[in-house]
Design a protein around this motif. Sequence first.
Motif, short mmCIF file in Angstrom:
data_model
loop_
_atom_site.label_atom_id
_atom_site.label_comp_id
_atom_site.label_asym_id
_atom_site.label_seq_id
_atom_site.Cartn_x
_atom_site.Cartn_y
_atom_site.Cartn_z
N PHE A 46 0.85 -1.18 0.00
CA PHE A 46 0.00 0.00 0.00
C PHE A 46 0.90 1.24 0.00
O PHE A 46 1.71 1.41 0.90
CB PHE A 46 -0.90 0.01 1.24
CG PHE A 46 -1.92 -1.09 1.25
CD1 PHE A 46 -3.23 -0.86 0.84
CD2 PHE A 46 -1.57 -2.38 1.65
CE1 PHE A 46 -4.17 -1.88 0.85
CE2 PHE A 46 -2.50 -3.40 1.66
CZ PHE A 46 -3.81 -3.16 1.25
N GLN A 47 0.73 2.10 -1.01
CA GLN A 47 1.54 3.30 -1.14
C GLN A 47 0.64 4.53 -1.23
O GLN A 47 -0.20 4.61 -2.13
CB GLN A 47 2.40 3.24 -2.41
CG GLN A 47 3.34 2.07 -2.46
CD GLN A 47 4.01 1.95 -3.82
OE1 GLN A 47 3.37 2.12 -4.85
NE2 GLN A 47 5.30 1.65 -3.80
N GLN A 48 0.82 5.45 -0.30
CA GLN A 48 0.11 6.72 -0.29
C GLN A 48 -1.40 6.56 -0.43
O GLN A 48 -2.06 7.27 -1.19
CB GLN A 48 0.67 7.65 -1.36
CG GLN A 48 2.13 7.97 -1.11
CD GLN A 48 2.75 8.84 -2.19
OE1 GLN A 48 2.25 8.90 -3.30
NE2 GLN A 48 3.82 9.51 -1.83
N CYS A 49 -1.95 5.61 0.32
CA CYS A 49 -3.39 5.37 0.34
C CYS A 49 -4.00 6.07 1.55
O CYS A 49 -3.30 6.37 2.52
CB CYS A 49 -3.69 3.88 0.41
SG CYS A 49 -3.13 2.96 -1.04
N THR A 50 -5.30 6.32 1.52
CA THR A 50 -5.99 6.87 2.67
C THR A 50 -6.95 5.82 3.23
O THR A 50 -7.59 5.09 2.47
CB THR A 50 -6.77 8.15 2.31
OG1 THR A 50 -7.72 7.86 1.29
CG2 THR A 50 -5.83 9.26 1.84
N PHE A 51 -7.01 5.78 4.55
CA PHE A 51 -7.82 4.78 5.26
C PHE A 51 -8.68 5.49 6.30
O PHE A 51 -8.16 6.04 7.26
CB PHE A 51 -6.92 3.77 5.99
CG PHE A 51 -5.94 3.06 5.11
CD1 PHE A 51 -6.24 1.83 4.56
CD2 PHE A 51 -4.68 3.60 4.86
CE1 PHE A 51 -5.33 1.16 3.75
CE2 PHE A 51 -3.76 2.94 4.06
CZ PHE A 51 -4.08 1.72 3.51
N ASN A 52 -9.99 5.48 6.14
CA ASN A 52 -10.91 6.04 7.13
C ASN A 52 -12.02 5.01 7.35
O ASN A 52 -12.57 4.48 6.39
CB ASN A 52 -11.52 7.36 6.63
CG ASN A 52 -10.48 8.45 6.56
OD1 ASN A 52 -9.85 8.77 7.55
ND2 ASN A 52 -10.29 9.01 5.37
N LEU A 53 -12.32 4.76 8.61
CA LEU A 53 -13.31 3.74 8.97
C LEU A 53 -12.95 2.40 8.34
O LEU A 53 -13.79 1.70 7.77
CB LEU A 53 -14.73 4.17 8.56
CG LEU A 53 -15.25 5.46 9.17
CD1 LEU A 53 -16.61 5.82 8.56
CD2 LEU A 53 -15.33 5.37 10.68
N PHE A 54 -11.69 2.04 8.44
CA PHE A 54 -11.12 0.85 7.81
C PHE A 54 -11.19 -0.32 8.77
O PHE A 54 -10.77 -0.20 9.92
CB PHE A 54 -9.66 1.16 7.44
CG PHE A 54 -8.96 0.10 6.66
CD1 PHE A 54 -9.32 -0.19 5.36
CD2 PHE A 54 -7.91 -0.61 7.23
CE1 PHE A 54 -8.65 -1.16 4.63
CE2 PHE A 54 -7.23 -1.57 6.51
CZ PHE A 54 -7.61 -1.86 5.21
N LYS A 55 -11.72 -1.47 8.32
CA LYS A 55 -11.88 -2.63 9.19
C LYS A 55 -11.38 -3.90 8.51
O LYS A 55 -11.75 -4.20 7.38
CB LYS A 55 -13.34 -2.83 9.58
CG LYS A 55 -13.90 -1.71 10.42
CD LYS A 55 -15.34 -1.96 10.78
CE LYS A 55 -15.88 -0.77 11.57
NZ LYS A 55 -17.31 -0.91 11.86
N VAL A 56 -10.55 -4.64 9.26
CA VAL A 56 -10.07 -5.94 8.80
C VAL A 56 -10.38 -6.94 9.90
O VAL A 56 -10.03 -6.73 11.06
CB VAL A 56 -8.55 -5.91 8.52
CG1 VAL A 56 -8.07 -7.30 8.12
CG2 VAL A 56 -8.21 -4.89 7.46
N SER A 57 -11.01 -8.04 9.54
CA SER A 57 -11.34 -9.09 10.49
C SER A 57 -10.94 -10.43 9.89
O SER A 57 -11.45 -10.81 8.83
CB SER A 57 -12.84 -9.07 10.80
OG SER A 57 -13.16 -10.10 11.70
N GLY A 58 -10.01 -11.12 10.55
CA GLY A 58 -9.56 -12.41 10.07
C GLY A 58 -8.75 -12.29 8.80
O GLY A 58 -8.47 -11.20 8.30
#
Length: 163
Positions: free
Chosen positions: A56-68
């Motif tokens: 991941f390069q210069q990405c934006t993450f808001n309300l980001f969820k990872v499960s499993g």
Amino acid sequence: MTETTNHGAVFDRCTFRGVRFNVSRHAGAAFTSCTFSHCTFFDTQFTDCKLVGSLFQQCTFNLFKVSGGDWSFVGLPGCDLRRASLQSVRMREADLTGARLEEASVTDVDLSGAQLHSANFIRCDLRGSDLSSLDPLTAHLGQATVSLEQAVVLVTALGLNVA
């Protein structure tokens, strides 16, 4: 990819440039050895997905969820993951160098062998995660929440003896 519902799709060695993954849901999907450059992840969820070797390069993450899922060998250097939720995900040998995880929830995450130099975990919930690769002298941990077992790992990493 905005508002996409992805169940089991496989992307191998793909490059995503400027792609918006806003309000998308990915379950049981694979993005192996992919590159995400200047992508937006707003209210994006990954459930039981495989992203092994992706960058991941210069990405934006808001309300980001990872499960499993398996995010081993993923490159997230310098990524702003403030307030993200990472739960029960395998992130062995992931590169989180300089990542910002302030007020994030990183619970039950396998971070063994991960690169965590200069990562910011201020007010981050780290309970249940493998912190054996974390050097408390090079990461920012102010007001982070850890279990007693993790506290022993961190104190030992500082060279102190626990009796």
